[in-house]
Design an enzyme around this catalytic site. Structure first.
Site, PDB file in Angstrom:
ATOM      1  N   HIS A  11      48.394 -23.388  50.351  1.00  0.00           N
ATOM      2  CA  HIS A  11      47.083 -23.476  49.704  1.00  0.00           C
ATOM      3  C   HIS A  11      47.173 -23.322  48.189  1.00  0.00           C
ATOM      4  O   HIS A  11      46.259 -23.716  47.477  1.00  0.00           O
ATOM      5  CB  HIS A  11      46.057 -22.534  50.355  1.00  0.00           C
TER       6      HIS A  11
ATOM      7  N   ASP B 133      51.548 -21.406  56.015  1.00  0.00           N
ATOM      8  CA  ASP B 133      50.988 -21.525  54.661  1.00  0.00           C
ATOM      9  C   ASP B 133      52.075 -21.335  53.589  1.00  0.00           C
ATOM     10  O   ASP B 133      52.076 -20.358  52.855  1.00  0.00           O
ATOM     11  CB  ASP B 133      49.855 -20.508  54.490  1.00  0.00           C
TER      12      ASP B 133
ATOM     13  N   SER C 167      48.132 -14.333  46.825  1.00  0.00           N
ATOM     14  CA  SER C 167      48.552 -15.500  47.583  1.00  0.00           C
ATOM     15  C   SER C 167      49.880 -15.962  47.016  1.00  0.00           C
ATOM     16  O   SER C 167      49.995 -16.176  45.806  1.00  0.00           O
ATOM     17  CB  SER C 167      47.536 -16.627  47.431  1.00  0.00           C
TER      18      SER C 167
HETATM   19  N1  ASP Z   1      43.762 -16.202  50.997  1.00  0.00           N
HETATM   20  C1  ASP Z   1      43.427 -15.397  49.910  1.00  0.00           C
HETATM   21  C2  ASP Z   1      43.110 -16.189  48.698  1.00  0.00           C
HETATM   22  O1  ASP Z   1      43.811 -17.091  48.355  1.00  0.00           O
HETATM   23  C3  ASP Z   1      44.393 -14.297  49.615  1.00  0.00           C
HETATM   24  C4  ASP Z   1      43.615 -13.052  49.677  1.00  0.00           C
HETATM   25  O2  ASP Z   1      42.554 -13.027  49.057  1.00  0.00           O
HETATM   26  O3  ASP Z   1      44.023 -12.096  50.321  1.00  0.00           O
HETATM   27  O4  ASP Z   1      42.111 -15.968  48.059  1.00  0.00           O
END
Ligand code: ASP
Length: 722
Positions: A84, A221, A654
């Protein structure tokens, strides 16, 4: 078997030794690491091996990659991060013919690596406390807006001086404790970043929004990028003859991974937390701002989905934006639910009442701090009262792309007239090339039907504001008639006449002057110019409030520290931090316990054959053939996919490397569990869990699925002998 007393003692002792200590809250700045007893927590190497100012240590192997974190895993600048985190780059490289978004991307040779447009990378070189230098410009009787402006100005001067002293480096000043402490960070700043390997969407985004912020998780991911520099080693923009960057430290990966109970630690660049904010702030967030955003983002997501369903090219253009909105939308829903469930507002109110009693118990304390909480309450009340107009104006200017670009062009032309240090930061010479590039990338992704739908909706929302919240520039557009019709008429003309969709034209406008720009007579530029004074006035108000609040928060912290008898750790602010914990499950509700590792078996169990639970046939084949190689965990008889641990993370972590006790990379952090979405306000050992993709899944996938053995070799992971 005869059991001796000493054996019993040994068993008891080792049980004691392996029982992990309770988890700790904390995103520790480098300056505080020496206060931690990490060996006691489970670290099996010397603390200097992980962080050692002036020497090379593990921390030199990580970087800030856009809003994410990345790890250098080869001597040739190979970076491991999340799928991502690479998403925007993949999207902008994709087209209907080359749909890397869906299919993934694999550069078989270095020359095939694709520039990750708009990506920059930072490596922390050093830091120094500059609180005294920053606050030297503040006087006790200064009005609050002047205080904010003086600090902004001083910050820019210190940055300019540092960048002059260290040519080629980039300086930034981070506010650590609001209104109180400031640290200047010096970064190596790289601008040529390329895509190397990205798994197919069905793997990198397996589970999509349904699984996002959730456990159990089965998302691959991860992605690989590479940093490049000029042949002489200096940072440079993309050029074909640039060479791979040689990081100071290359992180070692551990193909054996971890087991439940193991100690882990992470380095990263966590974005923002708000743990020291008051109940009044939380009330504003949970009752006003977040519900507004959930509603507005939800509407946009639905609209984009509808438009994208009928048009693949539009879907690709809208993909990154829609993903970002969905991520926040679901995060906020998690937060709103969590805040209610743990009674956060009532708890914080109670704590503040106790603090107020402590203050009132001593006349000196009452004189020094008695006004702090009541004044903050009053400011948040004011923010709440003006929120409908302020939030609408903010999203009117920021959400629709063409109007947003017109707004930026208009502002750039005005700001670029001023001396460099007086400009807003995005228009200063050091930042302007990135601002231009962002503008260009945004234009590439304009889908006129989506843009128009969004602008129509937000203008109609503005038209429905109460009398005391009106935005005069919008009212002039409506000219007293039927609002939806007036808006539709205006937009018919605007989208037919504007030339802003032409990137060359839009970029050329940045060279206009405040007198020549209006001659363009573009409907969006005209509307942007009419909105500009309102937005400026709003920013002034925000500066005043920030000046007031910073001063109050700084005093609040002093008295809270005295009351609680503890030192606090500063909230996350996008700067380098360490956090640690153990591989550990949790109980989300009565009668349910989550185990901390998932496996390929779970990927197969979730398969529906439809988005977002599609399993590529080759993946199923490998699974059914039990072709796990050396990556299977014996305990689970399958390849581990994701893991859960109680370290303290937030957005920005991330891509953070998860290290085992010996400092070897065993996972890539990418998310938090549902209950942990409220970490940003309150961390708790019972529910705060973060999620990483297991390195064994990454390596197994590269070797068995992608056949990317060159990457394994580059990481010094020898492929399994045939
Ligand atoms: N998945 C989240 C983000 O990219 C990572 C997190 O906030 O813990 O915002």
């Amino acid at each position: 078997m005869h059991v001796s007393k000493s054996m019993i003692l040994f068993v008891l002792l080792s049980a004691f030794l392996v029982t992990p200590l309770p988890a700790d809250e904390g995103m520790w700045p480098m300056s505080e690491i020496h206060t931690l007893d990490l060996a006691k927590r489970g670290l099996a190497i010397q603390p200097q091996e992980i962080y050692n100012p002036g020497q090379t240590s593990l921390v030199d192997g990580i970087c800030k990659l856009g809003g994410c974190t990345g790890s250098f895993v080869s001597a040739d600048g190979l970076i491991l991060t999340n799928h991502h985190c690479a998403f925007r780059a993949v999207q902008s490289a994709s087209s209907a013919e080359h749909d890397y978004l869906t299919d993934g991307f694999h550069a078989a040779a270095r020359r095939e690596e694709i520039p990750a447009k708009g990506y920059t990378l930072r490596i922390t070189e050093s830091y120094r406390d500059v609180s005294a230098e920053v606050l030297s410009v503040v006087t006790a009787d200064m009005d609050p807006a002047a205080r904010t402006k003086a600090i902004e100005r001083r910050t820019k001067e210190l940055i300019a001086a540092a960048e002059q002293e260290y040519p080629g480096k980039r300086a930034e000043i981070a506010e650590m404790f609001l209104g109180k402490t400031y640290v200047l960070f010096l970064y190596t700043y790289l601008r040529d970043v390329r895509l190397v390997y990205v798994p197919p969407l069905a793997v990198g985004n397996f589970g999509g929004e349904e699984d996002n912020w959730m456990w159990p998780r089965h998302t691959g991911d991860f992605s690989f990028m590479r940093a490049y520099v000029a042949p002489d080693g200096s940072p440079a923009d993309y050029a074909a003859d640039n060479v791979p960057y040689q990081p100071r430290k290359v992180l070692a990966v551990n193909p054996q991974g971890v087991a439940p109970g193991d100690f882990v630690f992470l380095f990263g660049y966590p974005g923002r937390t708000y743990r020291h904010r008051t109940a009044a702030y939380l009330e504003f967030e949970s009752r006003v701002r977040m519900p507004f955003v959930v509603d507005w983002y939800g509407w946009q997501i639905d609209t984009m989905e509808r438009l994208g369903a009928a048009d693949r090219v539009a879907a690709i253009k809208l993909a990154a934006r829609s993903k970002g909105l969905s991520n926040t939308w679901k995060n906020y829903r998690g937060k709103l639910k969590g805040i209610g469930e743990v009674n956060l507002l009532a708890r914080r109110r109670r704590a503040e009442r106790q603090l107020q009693e402590y203050i009132a118990a001593e006349p000196d304390r009452q004189a020094g701090y008695g006004d702090v909480l009541p004044e903050m309450e009053q400011i948040y009340r004011e923010i709440t009262a003006t929120a409908p107009r302020e939030l609408t104006l903010q999203y009117l200017v920021e959400t629709p792309t063409l109007l947003g670009i017109a707004f930026q062009v208009n502002e750039a032309v005005l700001e670029r007239q001023k001396p460099d240090l007086e400009r807003r930061s995005e228009y200063m010479d050091r930042n302007f090339p990135q601002t231009r590039q962002r503008l260009e990338l945004n234009l590439q992704n304009v889908v006129p039907a989506a843009d128009r739908a969004i602008l129509t909706e937000i203008l109609n929302r503005a038209a429905r504001l109460q009398d005391d919240q009106r935005i005069p520039a919008v009212d002039r557009l409506l000219s007293g008639g039927d609002a939806p019709q007036a808006i539709a008429d205006f937009l018919d003309g605007a989208y037919a006449r504007t030339r802003l969709t032409d990137p060359a034209y839009a970029l050329a406008l940045l060279r206009e002057s405040p007198t020549t720009l209006p001659e363009q007579d573009d409907p969006f530029l005209t509307l942007a110019a009419a909105l500009y004074p309102h937005y400026q006035a709003q920013r002034e108000t925000e500066k005043r409030r920030k000046g007031q609040l910073d001063n109050l928060y700084s005093r609040l912290l002093d008295i809270k520290q005295a009351f609680e008898g503890t030192d606090f750790i500063p909230d996350a602010n996008g700067t380098l931090r360490l956090t640690y914990g153990h591989i550990k499950g949790y109980s989300p509700r009565d009668g349910v316990t989550y185990r901390p590792l998932t496996t390929l078996r779970g990927v197969m169990e979730k398969e529906t054959g439809e988005e977002p639970f599609i399993v590529p046939p080759r993946l199923r084949e490998l699974y059914e053939g039990r072709d796990f190689g050396r990556y299977a965990s014996a305990a689970q008889d399958s390849v581990p996919v994701a893991m859960l641990y109680d370290a303290d993370t937030t957005g920005g972590n991330s891509g953070s490397p998860v290290f085992d006790a010996r400092g070897r990379l065993v996972g890539v952090n990418f998310d938090r569990a549902w209950e942990a979405t409220i970490n940003d306000y309150a961390w708790d050992a019972a529910y705060s869990r973060s999620i990483a993709v297991d390195i064994r899944y990454v390596l197994w996938f590269l070797e068995k699925y992608a056949g990317a053995t060159h990457l394994l070799q580059e990481m010094n992971v020898a492929p399994e002998p045939e």
